[in-house]
Design an enzyme around this catalytic site. Structure first.
Site, PDB file in Angstrom:
ATOM      1  N   ARG A  44     -12.132  -6.104   6.553  1.00  0.00           N
ATOM      2  CA  ARG A  44     -10.673  -6.087   6.347  1.00  0.00           C
ATOM      3  C   ARG A  44      -9.978  -7.077   7.260  1.00  0.00           C
ATOM      4  O   ARG A  44     -10.499  -7.461   8.305  1.00  0.00           O
ATOM      5  CB  ARG A  44     -10.121  -4.698   6.686  1.00  0.00           C
ATOM      6  CG  ARG A  44     -10.544  -3.597   5.749  1.00  0.00           C
ATOM      7  CD  ARG A  44      -9.512  -3.369   4.662  1.00  0.00           C
ATOM      8  NE  ARG A  44      -9.924  -2.279   3.784  1.00  0.00           N
ATOM      9  CZ  ARG A  44      -9.135  -1.778   2.826  1.00  0.00           C
ATOM     10  NH1 ARG A  44      -7.923  -2.240   2.643  1.00  0.00           N
ATOM     11  NH2 ARG A  44      -9.568  -0.818   2.055  1.00  0.00           N
ATOM     12  N   ASP A  69       0.763  -1.258   0.000  1.00  0.00           N
ATOM     13  CA  ASP A  69       0.000   0.000   0.000  1.00  0.00           C
ATOM     14  C   ASP A  69       0.792   1.307   0.000  1.00  0.00           C
ATOM     15  O   ASP A  69       0.345   2.274  -0.587  1.00  0.00           O
ATOM     16  CB  ASP A  69      -0.949   0.010   1.205  1.00  0.00           C
ATOM     17  CG  ASP A  69      -2.069   1.030   1.072  1.00  0.00           C
ATOM     18  OD1 ASP A  69      -2.750   1.023   0.035  1.00  0.00           O
ATOM     19  OD2 ASP A  69      -2.258   1.830   1.998  1.00  0.00           O
TER      20      ASP A  69
HETATM   21  P1  ATP Z   1      -7.047  -0.184  -0.622  1.00  0.00           P
HETATM   22  O1  ATP Z   1      -6.229   1.015  -1.012  1.00  0.00           O
HETATM   23  O2  ATP Z   1      -8.376   0.195  -0.067  1.00  0.00           O
HETATM   24  O3  ATP Z   1      -6.287  -1.140   0.246  1.00  0.00           O
HETATM   25  P2  ATP Z   1      -6.517  -1.934  -2.924  1.00  0.00           P
HETATM   26  O4  ATP Z   1      -6.109  -1.195  -4.148  1.00  0.00           O
HETATM   27  O5  ATP Z   1      -5.466  -2.628  -2.160  1.00  0.00           O
HETATM   28  O6  ATP Z   1      -7.418  -0.961  -1.995  1.00  0.00           O
HETATM   29  P3  ATP Z   1      -7.674  -4.538  -3.073  1.00  0.00           P
HETATM   30  O7  ATP Z   1      -7.734  -4.764  -1.601  1.00  0.00           O
HETATM   31  O8  ATP Z   1      -6.645  -5.283  -3.829  1.00  0.00           O
HETATM   32  O9  ATP Z   1      -7.602  -2.982  -3.392  1.00  0.00           O
HETATM   33  O10 ATP Z   1      -9.136  -4.803  -3.610  1.00  0.00           O
HETATM   34  C1  ATP Z   1      -9.475  -5.293  -4.861  1.00  0.00           C
HETATM   35  C2  ATP Z   1     -10.793  -6.029  -4.669  1.00  0.00           C
HETATM   36  O11 ATP Z   1     -11.405  -6.307  -5.892  1.00  0.00           O
HETATM   37  C3  ATP Z   1     -10.568  -7.350  -3.968  1.00  0.00           C
HETATM   38  O12 ATP Z   1     -11.658  -7.577  -3.111  1.00  0.00           O
HETATM   39  C4  ATP Z   1     -10.555  -8.344  -5.123  1.00  0.00           C
HETATM   40  O13 ATP Z   1     -10.976  -9.613  -4.745  1.00  0.00           O
HETATM   41  C5  ATP Z   1     -11.559  -7.702  -6.068  1.00  0.00           C
HETATM   42  N1  ATP Z   1     -11.349  -7.968  -7.523  1.00  0.00           N
HETATM   43  C6  ATP Z   1     -12.272  -8.437  -8.360  1.00  0.00           C
HETATM   44  N2  ATP Z   1     -11.798  -8.516  -9.611  1.00  0.00           N
HETATM   45  C7  ATP Z   1     -10.530  -8.055  -9.584  1.00  0.00           C
HETATM   46  C8  ATP Z   1      -9.508  -7.893 -10.588  1.00  0.00           C
HETATM   47  N3  ATP Z   1      -9.716  -8.196 -11.868  1.00  0.00           N
HETATM   48  N4  ATP Z   1      -8.318  -7.409 -10.188  1.00  0.00           N
HETATM   49  C9  ATP Z   1      -8.106  -7.078  -8.904  1.00  0.00           C
HETATM   50  N5  ATP Z   1      -9.025  -7.217  -7.910  1.00  0.00           N
HETATM   51  C10 ATP Z   1     -10.243  -7.708  -8.249  1.00  0.00           C
HETATM   52 MN    MN Z   2      -4.799  -2.470  -0.183  1.00  0.00          MN
END
Ligand code: ATP
Ligand code: MN
Length: 530
Positions: free
Chosen positions: A319, A255
Site C-alpha cells: 500500500r 474510501d
Molecule cells: P480497499 O477498500 O482495500 O482500499 P479498493 O476498493 O479501493 O479497496 P482498489 O485499491 O481500487 O480497491 O483496488 C483495485 C485493484 O484492482 C487495483 O490494484 C487495480 O489495479 C486492480 N484492477 C484490475 N482490474 C481492474 C478493473 N477493471 N477495475 C478496477 N481495478 C482493477
Molecule cells: Mn481503497
C-alpha cells in the site's frame, strides 16, 4: 519543531511522559523515520516502511465494550464482539503502562470534512511512521484550529505491547483493538498495522452519524465539472480507489464518506491505495502520488530504493498512503452536493455478472444489503475456485449498528434525491478466475464513463437470466460491445449457465438473514430467482 504542545496531556492517564512530538511537519516526520531506522527512502523520495507481522487488519481481534446504554445500539456478533468493562479497564492499563515514560507522537486531526458532522480525534503512538500515517489519512487541522483543540475521541496505539492475559480473558489472541463508545477511547495493542487506526475511526463514524440521521458509507466519491457527484461502493480490491481517481473528475475521497442534508463529505484527508502490480499507464495519478510525504508499506525494493511493484513476497496487500493534495484534481474542501449516481463495485471472480447493469430501487436495496464480491484463492495448494464474499452495505466489518439501519438511510436518500444506481463488475470476463481474465481497467472506465455522461440512458437493454439485471446492448467508448453480456464472452455457454445458477443460489442463501427483518426489508424478490 514548533513549541506547541497538546492540551489535556494530564488527562491521558500517562505517567512520566518523555518528549511529546505534537503534529510534526512532514519534514520532521521523515527525519524521525530515518534517524530511528523506521524507514528507507525510495528512489522517488518516498518513505518506505514494513508494518511488521501484520500487513492487514485483524478484524477478529476487534471489540466493543459491552455497557449501557450503547449496548442497545450495537449489532453484537462476530463483527462487533462484546468485551466486558473490567477487561477493557485492564487493557487500558496495559496500554497506558506501555506508553508511560516514553517519547510520544501525539497527532490531532479531524475525521470528517463537514464542520457540522466532523469529530476531533487524537492518536497517541510511539512510532513516527504511525504518526505519519495518521497525518496522511485524517484531515489536517490548520494552526489556528489547533489552538484550542480538545479531542472528542482518543486512540492509544500501544503496538509494542500485547495482552499476555488473553487466555484468562477468554479472548482469541494477544492482539486487541477495543472501542469504548461511552468514554470515547480506543486502545490498540499487538498490531502495528495502520489500518487498525484508519478503519477504527471509520467504525466510530459509522456509529455516531446514523444516530444523528446521517449516512456513513464505505465508498469513494468524485465530482464532475457540472457538479455531478458519483459514489463508488465496494469491498476491498473492487476498485474504489482506482476508479474514483479520474483525471476528468475531482476526487472527493477514495474510501470513507458521510452524506448529510448538505451532501457528501469525506471523512479522510488522504488516500490509501493498493500498489501491487501498479501500472503507471493505467493508474498514472496514483503512480504520480508516490513521492515525498507519501508513505509506502511492505513494498520490496533494491539497495538504491527502486521499488518492484510486482513483488508480493511480503504481502499481496502492499500500500501507499498519501495526502489527497497529491492528486492534482481533487476537491479542495472534500465535500460536494447530493449524488446523482451511485455505483456498486463488485469483483466477481465467477465471471457471471455483467460489466455494467442498471438497478431499479428494489434491486439497489437488495445489492446494497447483499454486499457481494468474490475473493480469488490465496496460495493454498490446488484451490482455484473463487470464494463468494457477502458483506452487508459493502463494509459490514465497519458497521457497529445493524446493516438495515444503513440501508434504511440510503433508501430514503436515494428516493429523496432521485439517484440512479448501477452495478459494475470489475472482476472476471470470459470465464471464472483461472479460465477468463480480469476486466481491463480501460473497459471498466468506459462503462463508468457511459454512466457518468448519461449515454447509458439511451441504450437498449437486455435482461440477464435469473438475476433480471438490465444490461446495455451498446455503450459509447466500449471497444467491443460483446463484452457487455458476459454469456457472450464464455466459450462454454453450458458452463456459464451452470455457474450463474450456482452464484444465484449463494445470493439467495445469504439473503435469508434478512427474512426476519420485516416487510420493510423484504427485497428478496429483487434478487435472483431460481
Ligand atoms: P480497499 O477498500 O482495500 O482500499 P479498493 O476498493 O479501493 O479497496 P482498489 O485499491 O481500487 O480497491 O483496488 C483495485 C485493484 O484492482 C487495483 O490494484 C487495480 O489495479 C486492480 N484492477 C484490475 N482490474 C481492474 C478493473 N477493471 N477495475 C478496477 N481495478 C482493477
Ligand atoms: Mn481503497
Amino acid at each position: 519543531m514548533s513549541n506547541r504542545q497538546p492540551k489535556g496531556l494530564d488527562k491521558l492517564g500517562l505517567e512520566n511522559i518523555g518528549r511529546v512530538f505534537y503534529n510534526l511537519s512532514y519534514d520532521e516526520l521523515q527525519a524521525h523515520e530515518m534517524n530511528m531506522n523506521e524507514a528507507k527512502l525510495s528512489s522517488s523520495g518516498t518513505a518506505m516502511v514494513d508494518t511488521g507481522i501484520f500487513t492487514g487488519r485483524s478484524p477478529k481481534d476487534k471489540y466493543f465494550v459491552d455497557q449501557a446504554p450503547s449496548n442497545q445500539n450495537i449489532a453484537w456478533g462476530s463483527v462487533n464482539q462484546p468485551i466486558k468493562k473490567e477487561i477493557y479497564e485492564e487493557l487500558l492499563t496495559v496500554t497506558q503502562k506501555q506508553l508511560s515514560g516514553k517519547n510520544l507522537y501525539v497527532t490531532d486531526a479531524y475525521a470528517g470534512s463537514s464542520p457540522a458532522s466532523r469529530r476531533k480525534i487524537r492518536v497517541i503512538s510511539e512510532i513516527a511512521w504511525q504518526a505519519h500515517f495518521v497525518k496522511n489519512m485524517f484531515i489536517r487541522p490548520s494552526d489556528e484550529e489547533l489552538e484550542d483543540f480538545e479531542p472528542d475521541f482518543v486512540m492509544y496505539n500501544a503496538c509494542k505491547t500485547v495482552n499476555s492475559n488473553y487466555e484468562k480473558h477468554g479472548l482469541r489472541s494477544n492482539v486487541y483493538a477495543v472501542f469504548n463508545v461511552e468514554e470515547n477511547i480506543a486502545v490498540i495493542g499487538g498490531s502495528w498495522y495502520g489500518g487498525e487506526m484508519k478503519k477504527g475511526i471509520f467504525s466510530m463514524m459509522n456509529y455516531w452519524l446514523p444516530l444523528e440521521g446521517k449516512m456513513a458509507m464505505h465508498c469513494s466519491a468524485n465530482v464532475g465539472k457540472e457538479g455531478d457527484v458519483c459514489l463508488f461502493f465496494g469491498l476491498s480490491g473492487t476498485g474504489k480507489t482506482t476508479l474514483s481517481t479520474d483525471a476528468h473528475r475531482a476526487l472527493i475521497g477514495d474510501d470513507e464518506h458521510g452524506w448529510d442534508d448538505h451532501g457528501v463529505f469525506n471523512f479522510e484527508g488522504g488516500c490509501y491505495a493498493k500498489v501491487i502490480d501498479l501500472d503507471p499507464k493505467s493508474e498514472p495519478e496514483i503512480y504520480g502520488a508516490i513521492r515525498k510525504n507519501a508513505l509506502l508499506e511492505n513494498v520490496v525494493h533494491d539497495e538504491y530504493g527502486y521499488v518492484d511493484y510486482s513483488d508480493n513476497s511480503k504481502t499481496e496487500n502492499t500500500r501507499v498512503s498519501y495526502p489527497i493534495e497529491h492528486i492534482e484534481n481533487h476537491k479542495e474542501d472534500l465535500m460536494a452536493g447530493h449524488p446523482n449516481n451511485i455505483i456498486f463495485l463488485t469483483a466477481d471472480a465467477f465471471g457471471v455478472l455483467p460489466p455494467v447493469s442498471k438497478l431499479n430501487k428494489e434491486q439497489a436495496m437488495y445489492y446494497f444489503l447483499s454486499g457481494y464480491t468474490a475473493k480469488v484463492a490465496g496460495t493454498e495448494l490446488g484451490i482455484t475456485e473463487p470464494v463468494a464474499a457477502f458483506s452487508a452495505c459493502f463494509g459490514e466489518a465497519f458497521l457497529p449498528l445493524p446493516p438495515t439501519e444503513y440501508a434504511k438511510l440510503l433508501g430514503t436518500k436515494i428516493d429523496e434525491h432521485d439517484v440512479h444506481v448501477y452495478l459494475v463488475n470489475t472482476g472476471w470476463t470470459g470465464g471464472p478466475y483461472g479460465v477468463g481474465k480480469r476486466m481491463s481497467i480501460k473497459d471498466t472506465r468506459a462503462c463508468i464513463d457511459g454512466i457518468l455522461n448519461g449515454s447509458i440512458n439511451d441504450a437498449e437493454f437486455d435482461m440477464l437470466d435469473v438475476f433480471n439485471l438490465a444490461i446495455p446492448k451498446t455503450l459509447d467508448g466500449v471497444n467491443d460491445n460483446t463484452v457487455l453480456n458476459p454469456r457472450n464472452t464464455w466459450e462454454s455457454k453450458e458452463a456459464y449457465d451452470e455457474t450463474l445458477l450456482k452464484l444465484a443460489a449463494m445470493f439467495q442463501e445469504n439473503f435469508h438473514r434478512y427474512d426476519a427483518s420485516g416487510s420493510e426489508f423484504n427485497f428478496s424478490d429483487a434478487g435472483p430467482k431460481l
